[in-house]
Write an enzyme that holds these catalytic residues in place. Sequence first.
Site, mmCIF file in Angstrom:
data_model
loop_
_atom_site.group_PDB
_atom_site.id
_atom_site.type_symbol
_atom_site.label_atom_id
_atom_site.label_comp_id
_atom_site.label_asym_id
_atom_site.label_seq_id
_atom_site.Cartn_x
_atom_site.Cartn_y
_atom_site.Cartn_z
ATOM 1 N N CYS A 42 -51.161 -53.418 -26.780
ATOM 2 C CA CYS A 42 -50.731 -54.712 -27.328
ATOM 3 C C CYS A 42 -49.437 -55.260 -26.736
ATOM 4 O O CYS A 42 -49.071 -56.390 -27.033
ATOM 5 C CB CYS A 42 -50.602 -54.626 -28.846
ATOM 6 S SG CYS A 42 -49.117 -53.755 -29.398
ATOM 7 N N ARG A 74 -39.043 -35.076 -30.726
ATOM 8 C CA ARG A 74 -39.794 -35.135 -29.462
ATOM 9 C C ARG A 74 -41.045 -35.968 -29.689
ATOM 10 O O ARG A 74 -42.006 -35.510 -30.292
ATOM 11 C CB ARG A 74 -40.161 -33.729 -28.990
ATOM 12 C CG ARG A 74 -41.105 -33.718 -27.774
ATOM 13 C CD ARG A 74 -41.274 -32.320 -27.179
ATOM 14 N NE ARG A 74 -41.832 -31.373 -28.130
ATOM 15 C CZ ARG A 74 -43.124 -31.021 -28.204
ATOM 16 N NH1 ARG A 74 -44.001 -31.572 -27.378
ATOM 17 N NH2 ARG A 74 -43.538 -30.156 -29.106
ATOM 18 N N CYS A 78 -46.485 -50.557 -25.381
ATOM 19 C CA CYS A 78 -47.827 -50.152 -25.784
ATOM 20 C C CYS A 78 -48.823 -50.793 -24.816
ATOM 21 O O CYS A 78 -48.825 -52.018 -24.641
ATOM 22 C CB CYS A 78 -48.094 -50.622 -27.219
ATOM 23 S SG CYS A 78 -49.804 -50.358 -27.750
ATOM 24 N N CYS A 125 -44.119 -37.066 -28.339
ATOM 25 C CA CYS A 125 -45.006 -36.557 -27.294
ATOM 26 C C CYS A 125 -46.149 -37.561 -27.150
ATOM 27 O O CYS A 125 -47.039 -37.637 -27.989
ATOM 28 C CB CYS A 125 -45.507 -35.184 -27.733
ATOM 29 S SG CYS A 125 -46.553 -34.371 -26.537
ATOM 30 N N HIS A 131 -53.259 -45.225 -31.792
ATOM 31 C CA HIS A 131 -52.737 -43.865 -31.658
ATOM 32 C C HIS A 131 -51.989 -43.734 -30.342
ATOM 33 O O HIS A 131 -52.505 -44.100 -29.284
ATOM 34 C CB HIS A 131 -53.912 -42.878 -31.680
ATOM 35 C CG HIS A 131 -53.510 -41.463 -31.397
ATOM 36 N ND1 HIS A 131 -53.027 -40.621 -32.383
ATOM 37 C CD2 HIS A 131 -53.509 -40.753 -30.259
ATOM 38 C CE1 HIS A 131 -52.758 -39.439 -31.842
ATOM 39 N NE2 HIS A 131 -53.043 -39.489 -30.554
ATOM 40 N N CYS A 165 -48.740 -47.170 -32.887
ATOM 41 C CA CYS A 165 -48.006 -48.384 -32.515
ATOM 42 C C CYS A 165 -47.710 -49.212 -33.766
ATOM 43 O O CYS A 165 -48.594 -49.442 -34.588
ATOM 44 C CB CYS A 165 -48.825 -49.210 -31.525
ATOM 45 S SG CYS A 165 -48.061 -50.813 -31.154
ATOM 46 N N ASP A 200 -38.687 -30.615 -32.445
ATOM 47 C CA ASP A 200 -38.075 -29.647 -31.520
ATOM 48 C C ASP A 200 -37.504 -30.337 -30.282
ATOM 49 O O ASP A 200 -37.443 -29.758 -29.199
ATOM 50 C CB ASP A 200 -39.103 -28.584 -31.117
ATOM 51 C CG ASP A 200 -40.347 -29.209 -30.449
ATOM 52 O OD1 ASP A 200 -40.367 -30.444 -30.246
ATOM 53 O OD2 ASP A 200 -41.285 -28.462 -30.135
ATOM 54 N N CYS A 244 -44.015 -29.917 -21.516
ATOM 55 C CA CYS A 244 -45.288 -29.936 -22.240
ATOM 56 C C CYS A 244 -46.403 -30.654 -21.479
ATOM 57 O O CYS A 244 -47.568 -30.510 -21.807
ATOM 58 C CB CYS A 244 -45.098 -30.570 -23.615
ATOM 59 S SG CYS A 244 -44.657 -32.312 -23.563
ATOM 60 N N HIS A 246 -47.953 -37.732 -30.941
ATOM 61 C CA HIS A 246 -47.379 -37.086 -32.125
ATOM 62 C C HIS A 246 -45.878 -36.958 -31.942
ATOM 63 O O HIS A 246 -45.368 -37.045 -30.822
ATOM 64 C CB HIS A 246 -47.987 -35.699 -32.335
ATOM 65 C CG HIS A 246 -49.435 -35.742 -32.732
ATOM 66 N ND1 HIS A 246 -50.446 -35.802 -31.798
ATOM 67 C CD2 HIS A 246 -50.036 -35.756 -33.955
ATOM 68 C CE1 HIS A 246 -51.619 -35.845 -32.427
ATOM 69 N NE2 HIS A 246 -51.394 -35.824 -33.735
ATOM 70 N N CYS A 292 -49.962 -52.727 -33.324
ATOM 71 C CA CYS A 292 -51.433 -52.758 -33.291
ATOM 72 C C CYS A 292 -52.093 -51.554 -33.960
ATOM 73 O O CYS A 292 -53.313 -51.525 -34.102
ATOM 74 C CB CYS A 292 -51.930 -52.906 -31.857
ATOM 75 S SG CYS A 292 -51.778 -51.410 -30.864
HETATM 76 FE FE FE Z 1 -49.734 -51.550 -29.735
#
Ligand code: FE
Length: 146
Positions: free
Chosen positions: A65, A132, A62, A134, A117, A111, A124, A80, A120, A114
């Site tokens: 963090c 997956r 991440c 993504c 975001h 995460c 599939d 994608c 998603h 922390c």
């Molecule tokens: Fe994090």
Amino acid sequence: MQQQGSSNPYYSRTDSAKLDLPDSVWKKVLPPDVYDVARRAGTERAFTGRYWDYEGTGTYYCAVCGNALFRSDAKFASSCGWPSFFETVRPGSVEYRIDRAYGMERSEVLCGRCGSHLGHVFEDGPPPTGRRFCMNSIVLDFEPDE
Ligand code: FE
């Protein structure tokens, strides 16, 4: 690529203690483009991130963090335009939340340390998990193996 040594005092590859900090704190320590995705659930434009077609061997952390998220052997080539993985490095690496934005029902990936975001997860993906993840490159920190 790594944020260690930057002005983010919360970044650690070894401290697994959960972080529950207000966005006002993150806004002070994160670069604006990282903040927009991590704390405002933004999405980087497809095919623009640094990792969507990256094939290096190592671990993805991440970028907010330092929590370990994915190993490169769980990454797969996806058309994608975002880095895609079929499993996390361990079950608690991430958390999930239903996202009903834009008239869709999607599973948001946060995460596990922390709460930022990351992207998603969709059903599939390839075997063995069929999932997956993504992700947005901007919230990932890649560290190559020694
Ligand atoms: Fe994090």
